[in-house]
Design a protein around this motif. Structure first.
Motif, PDB file in Angstrom:
ATOM      1  N   GLY A 169       2.773  21.036   6.654  1.00  0.00           N
ATOM      2  CA  GLY A 169       4.229  21.108   6.491  1.00  0.00           C
ATOM      3  C   GLY A 169       5.002  20.316   7.529  1.00  0.00           C
ATOM      4  O   GLY A 169       6.235  20.249   7.476  1.00  0.00           O
ATOM      5  N   LYS A 170       4.321  19.705   8.491  1.00  0.00           N
ATOM      6  CA  LYS A 170       5.035  19.057   9.605  1.00  0.00           C
ATOM      7  C   LYS A 170       4.677  17.589   9.796  1.00  0.00           C
ATOM      8  O   LYS A 170       5.409  16.856  10.443  1.00  0.00           O
ATOM      9  CB  LYS A 170       4.689  19.771  10.922  1.00  0.00           C
ATOM     10  N   CYS A 171       3.523  17.149   9.288  1.00  0.00           N
ATOM     11  CA  CYS A 171       3.061  15.804   9.618  1.00  0.00           C
ATOM     12  C   CYS A 171       3.863  14.734   8.844  1.00  0.00           C
ATOM     13  O   CYS A 171       4.705  15.045   8.003  1.00  0.00           O
ATOM     14  CB  CYS A 171       1.564  15.658   9.328  1.00  0.00           C
ATOM     15  N   TYR A 172       3.575  13.482   9.140  1.00  0.00           N
ATOM     16  CA  TYR A 172       4.219  12.325   8.501  1.00  0.00           C
ATOM     17  C   TYR A 172       4.268  12.492   6.977  1.00  0.00           C
ATOM     18  O   TYR A 172       5.293  12.271   6.342  1.00  0.00           O
ATOM     19  CB  TYR A 172       3.433  11.057   8.876  1.00  0.00           C
ATOM     20  N   TYR A 173       3.128  12.883   6.385  1.00  0.00           N
ATOM     21  CA  TYR A 173       3.041  12.965   4.924  1.00  0.00           C
ATOM     22  C   TYR A 173       3.736  14.209   4.387  1.00  0.00           C
ATOM     23  O   TYR A 173       4.421  14.155   3.371  1.00  0.00           O
ATOM     24  CB  TYR A 173       1.573  12.929   4.488  1.00  0.00           C
ATOM     25  N   CYS A 174       3.549  15.337   5.074  1.00  0.00           N
ATOM     26  CA  CYS A 174       4.154  16.587   4.587  1.00  0.00           C
ATOM     27  C   CYS A 174       5.677  16.478   4.525  1.00  0.00           C
ATOM     28  O   CYS A 174       6.291  16.913   3.555  1.00  0.00           O
ATOM     29  CB  CYS A 174       3.726  17.757   5.467  1.00  0.00           C
TER      30      CYS A 174
ATOM     31  N   ARG B  13       7.349  13.988   3.959  1.00  0.00           N
ATOM     32  CA  ARG B  13       7.710  13.069   2.873  1.00  0.00           C
ATOM     33  C   ARG B  13       7.212  13.589   1.530  1.00  0.00           C
ATOM     34  O   ARG B  13       7.039  12.831   0.582  1.00  0.00           O
ATOM     35  CB  ARG B  13       7.128  11.681   3.160  1.00  0.00           C
ATOM     36  N   ASN B  14       6.989  14.884   1.423  1.00  0.00           N
ATOM     37  CA  ASN B  14       6.546  15.534   0.183  1.00  0.00           C
ATOM     38  C   ASN B  14       5.244  14.950  -0.360  1.00  0.00           C
ATOM     39  O   ASN B  14       5.108  14.679  -1.544  1.00  0.00           O
ATOM     40  CB  ASN B  14       7.653  15.478  -0.890  1.00  0.00           C
ATOM     41  N   LYS B  15       4.287  14.727   0.537  1.00  0.00           N
ATOM     42  CA  LYS B  15       2.948  14.274   0.140  1.00  0.00           C
ATOM     43  C   LYS B  15       1.920  15.245   0.715  1.00  0.00           C
ATOM     44  O   LYS B  15       1.076  14.853   1.548  1.00  0.00           O
ATOM     45  CB  LYS B  15       2.689  12.848   0.674  1.00  0.00           C
ATOM     46  N   PRO B  16       1.982  16.524   0.308  1.00  0.00           N
ATOM     47  CA  PRO B  16       1.095  17.515   0.934  1.00  0.00           C
ATOM     48  C   PRO B  16      -0.387  17.206   0.745  1.00  0.00           C
ATOM     49  O   PRO B  16      -1.208  17.550   1.596  1.00  0.00           O
ATOM     50  CB  PRO B  16       1.476  18.834   0.239  1.00  0.00           C
ATOM     51  N   ALA B  17      -0.748  16.515  -0.367  1.00  0.00           N
ATOM     52  CA  ALA B  17      -2.166  16.219  -0.601  1.00  0.00           C
ATOM     53  C   ALA B  17      -2.696  15.216   0.420  1.00  0.00           C
ATOM     54  O   ALA B  17      -3.897  15.072   0.580  1.00  0.00           O
ATOM     55  CB  ALA B  17      -2.368  15.674  -2.012  1.00  0.00           C
TER      56      ALA B  17
END
Ligand SMILES: [Zn+2]
Ligand SMILES: [Zn+2]
Length: 286
Positions: free
Chosen positions: A34-39, A41-45
């Motif tokens: 929920g906190k990283c670069y991808y999360c 940006r709505n890219k949880p996978a």
């Protein structure tokens, strides 16, 4: 294995405020940070520290499952637990359709009519695709594709499937194609089925690399090849659509078995009679 589920909340952690005892829920396989670069940006996978239920941690082929509250989604009472367990594969299909940017009126080609292929038929239909062409070796699964609303179903063993796709599309190919198999030459078929300038979405998960790509099929045709992994908060609208009946995935359920019979009537049955089945549901409480 064991990442598609539904169930009732029987206990919540101290800080959980948005879920309560008795809530009916389904959930996602990705337990992202929920906190990283991808999360963010709505890219949880794509989460840099995400774990998968059923892969890195115990999955849901069990009577009880412990899951982070933010990975669960409430199910309205009108959505059965059986349909609730199909929300995740439907999300995967809608995510793939989003990755391929399917537009109203598009011609879509799908390689493979397994659970994800058939879910992709439903998602492409919902996105407004006018023609949905499905290529599948198994007769049983071709019938399923037809039932789910494919406009043409092709047996790749009975001739050159690419020629059939061209014949059906005035020699052009599909605007967007999907590999929903993930083995052998399935991604190459998806690339072949896309028209020049079209998009091939690779949804399949591979157990070994496919190294037979002729990159001229991408460079000289200006095709886009895009990956699709898991889902990205498609649950909210998938649940709405199964709740009001716009989306009916019930034919994906080909059997329901007790948890104790998972190996005998689940895995062994799928190995022996793969083409008779889509999803075999496991019922812990039977
Ligand atoms: Zn993350
Ligand atoms: Zn899944």
């Amino acid at each position: 294995m064991g990442h598609e589920f539904s169930g009732e909340v029987i206990q919540v952690g101290q800080d959980v405020t948005d879920l309560g005892l008795g809530n009916r829920v389904t959930g996602n396989r990705e337990w992202s940070c929920g906190k990283c670069y991808y999360c963010v940006r709505n890219k949880p996978a794509l989460c840099v520290s995400g774990v998968y239920a059923g892969k890195h941690v115990n999955g849901c082929m069990a009577e009880y499952l412990v899951a982070p509250a933010n990975t669960l989604h409430r199910l309205p009472d009108c959505v059965s637990y059986e349909i609730g367990a199909l929300v995740e594969p439907l999300e995967v299909a809608f995510h793939a359709v989003r990755q391929g940017k399917v537009e109203v009126g598009n011609t879509v080609a799908i390689v493979g009519a397994g659970p994800i292929g058939c879910s992709t038929i439903l998602a492409a239909k919902a996105a407004g695709a006018s023609r949905i062409l499905v290529s599948e070796y198994s007769a049983g699964r071709r019938e399923m594709a037809d039932e789910f609303g494919a406009t043409a179903v092709i047996d790749p063993a009975s001739g050159d499937p690419m020629k059939t796709i061209w014949d059906l599309t005035d020699g052009l190919g599909a605007d967007v194609s999907f590999d929903c198999v993930g083995s052998g030459e399935s991604p190459l078929a998806a690339i072949d089925f896309a028209r020049k300038g079209g998009t091939a979405v690779i949804v399949g998960v591979f157990s070994e690399p496919c190294r037979m790509v002729n990159f001229n099929d991408i460079s000289l045709t200006e095709r886009t090849v895009v990956g699709s992994s898991g889902c990205a908060n498609e649950a909210s609208f998938v649940i709405e659509m199964v709740a009001d009946g716009r989306l009916d995935p019930s034919a994906l359920i080909t059997d329901t078995i007790p948890l104790a019979d998972t190996v005998r009537f689940g895995f062994k049955e799928l190995i022996a009679n793969k083409h008779k089945h889509m999803k075999i549901l496991v019922q812990p409480s039977q």
